[in-house]
Design a protein around this motif. Sequence first.
Motif, mmCIF file in Angstrom:
data_model
loop_
_atom_site.group_PDB
_atom_site.id
_atom_site.type_symbol
_atom_site.label_atom_id
_atom_site.label_comp_id
_atom_site.label_asym_id
_atom_site.label_seq_id
_atom_site.Cartn_x
_atom_site.Cartn_y
_atom_site.Cartn_z
ATOM 1 N N ALA A 87 -18.625 -49.204 -14.938
ATOM 2 C CA ALA A 87 -19.664 -50.123 -15.429
ATOM 3 C C ALA A 87 -20.454 -50.716 -14.270
ATOM 4 O O ALA A 87 -21.682 -50.850 -14.342
ATOM 5 C CB ALA A 87 -19.035 -51.232 -16.272
ATOM 6 N N ILE A 90 -22.829 -48.086 -12.945
ATOM 7 C CA ILE A 90 -24.015 -47.953 -13.803
ATOM 8 C C ILE A 90 -25.042 -49.021 -13.454
ATOM 9 O O ILE A 90 -26.236 -48.740 -13.297
ATOM 10 C CB ILE A 90 -23.601 -48.026 -15.288
ATOM 11 C CG1 ILE A 90 -22.769 -46.797 -15.680
ATOM 12 C CG2 ILE A 90 -24.841 -48.155 -16.181
ATOM 13 C CD1 ILE A 90 -22.096 -46.925 -17.033
ATOM 14 N N ARG A 91 -24.586 -50.263 -13.321
ATOM 15 C CA ARG A 91 -25.512 -51.351 -12.977
ATOM 16 C C ARG A 91 -26.113 -51.154 -11.585
ATOM 17 O O ARG A 91 -27.310 -51.412 -11.367
ATOM 18 C CB ARG A 91 -24.783 -52.697 -13.060
ATOM 19 C CG ARG A 91 -24.510 -53.155 -14.490
ATOM 20 C CD ARG A 91 -24.022 -54.584 -14.530
ATOM 21 N NE ARG A 91 -22.662 -54.696 -14.010
ATOM 22 C CZ ARG A 91 -21.562 -54.510 -14.747
ATOM 23 N NH1 ARG A 91 -21.673 -54.179 -16.036
ATOM 24 N NH2 ARG A 91 -20.379 -54.658 -14.213
ATOM 25 N N LYS A 94 -28.837 -48.518 -11.828
ATOM 26 C CA LYS A 94 -30.063 -49.046 -12.431
ATOM 27 C C LYS A 94 -30.846 -49.900 -11.433
ATOM 28 O O LYS A 94 -32.079 -49.886 -11.418
ATOM 29 C CB LYS A 94 -29.742 -49.866 -13.675
ATOM 30 C CG LYS A 94 -29.186 -49.055 -14.841
ATOM 31 C CD LYS A 94 -30.113 -47.934 -15.276
ATOM 32 C CE LYS A 94 -31.350 -48.449 -15.985
ATOM 33 N NZ LYS A 94 -32.180 -47.337 -16.523
ATOM 34 N N SER A 95 -30.134 -50.629 -10.579
ATOM 35 C CA SER A 95 -30.820 -51.446 -9.578
ATOM 36 C C SER A 95 -31.550 -50.580 -8.553
ATOM 37 O O SER A 95 -32.488 -51.044 -7.897
ATOM 38 C CB SER A 95 -29.816 -52.363 -8.870
ATOM 39 O OG SER A 95 -28.993 -51.643 -7.962
ATOM 40 N N ARG A 97 -33.123 -47.884 -9.503
ATOM 41 C CA ARG A 97 -34.158 -47.236 -10.317
ATOM 42 C C ARG A 97 -33.767 -45.835 -10.772
ATOM 43 O O ARG A 97 -34.624 -44.981 -10.990
ATOM 44 C CB ARG A 97 -35.495 -47.212 -9.566
ATOM 45 C CG ARG A 97 -36.014 -48.582 -9.200
ATOM 46 C CD ARG A 97 -37.414 -48.603 -8.626
ATOM 47 N NE ARG A 97 -37.719 -47.433 -7.834
ATOM 48 C CZ ARG A 97 -38.511 -46.442 -8.227
ATOM 49 N NH1 ARG A 97 -39.088 -46.482 -9.406
ATOM 50 N NH2 ARG A 97 -38.751 -45.414 -7.435
ATOM 51 N N THR A 116 -20.578 -52.221 -20.598
ATOM 52 C CA THR A 116 -21.962 -51.875 -20.300
ATOM 53 C C THR A 116 -22.774 -51.999 -21.581
ATOM 54 O O THR A 116 -22.227 -52.275 -22.647
ATOM 55 C CB THR A 116 -22.085 -50.464 -19.699
ATOM 56 O OG1 THR A 116 -23.414 -50.259 -19.217
ATOM 57 C CG2 THR A 116 -21.753 -49.389 -20.727
ATOM 58 N N THR A 117 -24.082 -51.824 -21.463
ATOM 59 C CA THR A 117 -24.960 -52.009 -22.622
ATOM 60 C C THR A 117 -25.926 -50.834 -22.734
ATOM 61 O O THR A 117 -26.148 -50.102 -21.759
ATOM 62 C CB THR A 117 -25.785 -53.303 -22.480
ATOM 63 O OG1 THR A 117 -26.730 -53.129 -21.388
ATOM 64 C CG2 THR A 117 -24.890 -54.494 -22.191
ATOM 65 N N GLN A 119 -28.983 -51.043 -22.681
ATOM 66 C CA GLN A 119 -30.092 -51.309 -21.768
ATOM 67 C C GLN A 119 -29.771 -50.822 -20.353
ATOM 68 O O GLN A 119 -30.665 -50.459 -19.589
ATOM 69 C CB GLN A 119 -30.403 -52.803 -21.735
ATOM 70 C CG GLN A 119 -31.022 -53.346 -23.014
ATOM 71 C CD GLN A 119 -30.044 -53.384 -24.186
ATOM 72 O OE1 GLN A 119 -28.876 -53.758 -24.005
ATOM 73 N NE2 GLN A 119 -30.509 -52.999 -25.359
ATOM 74 N N GLU A 120 -28.490 -50.796 -20.016
ATOM 75 C CA GLU A 120 -28.081 -50.350 -18.687
ATOM 76 C C GLU A 120 -27.850 -48.839 -18.633
ATOM 77 O O GLU A 120 -28.134 -48.198 -17.614
ATOM 78 C CB GLU A 120 -26.796 -51.062 -18.270
ATOM 79 C CG GLU A 120 -26.958 -52.564 -18.075
ATOM 80 C CD GLU A 120 -25.637 -53.260 -17.864
ATOM 81 O OE1 GLU A 120 -25.619 -54.265 -17.127
ATOM 82 O OE2 GLU A 120 -24.615 -52.811 -18.429
ATOM 83 N N LEU A 121 -27.345 -48.282 -19.704
ATOM 84 C CA LEU A 121 -26.993 -46.867 -19.752
ATOM 85 C C LEU A 121 -27.999 -46.125 -20.622
ATOM 86 O O LEU A 121 -28.090 -46.373 -21.821
ATOM 87 C CB LEU A 121 -25.573 -46.702 -20.309
ATOM 88 C CG LEU A 121 -25.004 -45.284 -20.340
ATOM 89 C CD1 LEU A 121 -24.991 -44.659 -18.959
ATOM 90 C CD2 LEU A 121 -23.592 -45.304 -20.940
ATOM 91 N N ASP A 122 -28.750 -45.217 -20.018
ATOM 92 C CA ASP A 122 -29.809 -44.528 -20.761
ATOM 93 C C ASP A 122 -29.249 -43.566 -21.800
ATOM 94 O O ASP A 122 -29.762 -43.493 -22.917
ATOM 95 C CB ASP A 122 -30.719 -43.784 -19.776
ATOM 96 C CG ASP A 122 -31.457 -44.744 -18.861
ATOM 97 O OD1 ASP A 122 -32.531 -45.214 -19.253
ATOM 98 O OD2 ASP A 122 -30.944 -45.053 -17.768
#
Length: 346
Positions: A87, A90-91, A94-95, A97, A116-117, A119-122
């Motif tokens: 998790a 993943i964050r 995302k940071s 990009r 995780t959410t 919004q974080e995991l495509d």
Amino acid sequence: MNETISVPLARTVGFQPGERNVFLHLLTACNLHCRHCYINPPEHGTNMLSLDTVRQWLALFARPAQSGQASNLILLGGEPTLHPDLAAIIRLAKSLRYAVTVDSNGYLFHDLLEKTTPQELDYLSFSLDGPEAAVNDPIRGTGSFQVCTENIRRAVAKGFQASLICTVSALNIRHIARMPALAASLGIKRLFLQVIGLRGKPAAGAASAGGSWQVQPEDWFATVPQVAMDAAARGLHVVYPKVYLEETDRFECAGTAAENYFVFPNGRVYRCPLCEDFPIHSLEIAGNALVRHAGLNEDRFFALNIPEGCVMNRLLQPDNIGYDRNGRPLHRISCCLLKQEILPAK
């Protein structure tokens, strides 16, 4: 007025300039023992990457913010959800990009859905190799069908974009016609139909006594495109490998036309997944830097032009290619990363 009906059509997805895909294997351990597993610990390593190492390695492939381009990151294993820091990884991605996908066997260890959410995991991608336990479990492991389908339903209910990967082989090709109905019933948005690769366990032996993993060309043509069209008609976005080129198709190698990096825990970085059983990786991570691997490696072959199409397939999987009496290949093999895509009918 007659209503216009949109019919889904397959199209070849060409390699896009500047597109970057990073396939990062966080570990090689797995709770299952799939018969077609491509992981080769002597060549890929047995360690689990630490969070600090992942941070350093992701920075090597991330694009600068000013470039305006993102990279696609696919987190793999082994089973990536066995990593206790998934998790956080993943964050972190995302940071930087990245567009992030996790490829899982469906067991979702360490309460991933709670940590995780969407919004974080495509994308959260699940692997199933049959429309029922009787087909899937002999390939992937007893009980895996039930666990995977239950967790797909949980993920969809939580709002995650779920996709399904089915590896097509001689063991299940007679059953994959039922995969679109299963995928649609589970709330799947994307379906990937993969062809079995002769690497890892499949490269080491036959699928069964007297049997073979390989799908014959006539079986592929008679089955996979029709299954893909059925899935698209059910509202799924379908992707499957091109495999065989038409007479008018131009052969193109992802090793020269695209940026794909297959990264393993021991620091090896391949540009072609067919090469992963051998120490011929073109790049490696050493001292937290991406450096060229010395010697005669995969990238020395990518530019070769041969009648069979993919030179690495010809060198490493020659049994995939049949010839006529004059020694001409019956089919040209496409780059294994060249895909067909069918968008759902509107």
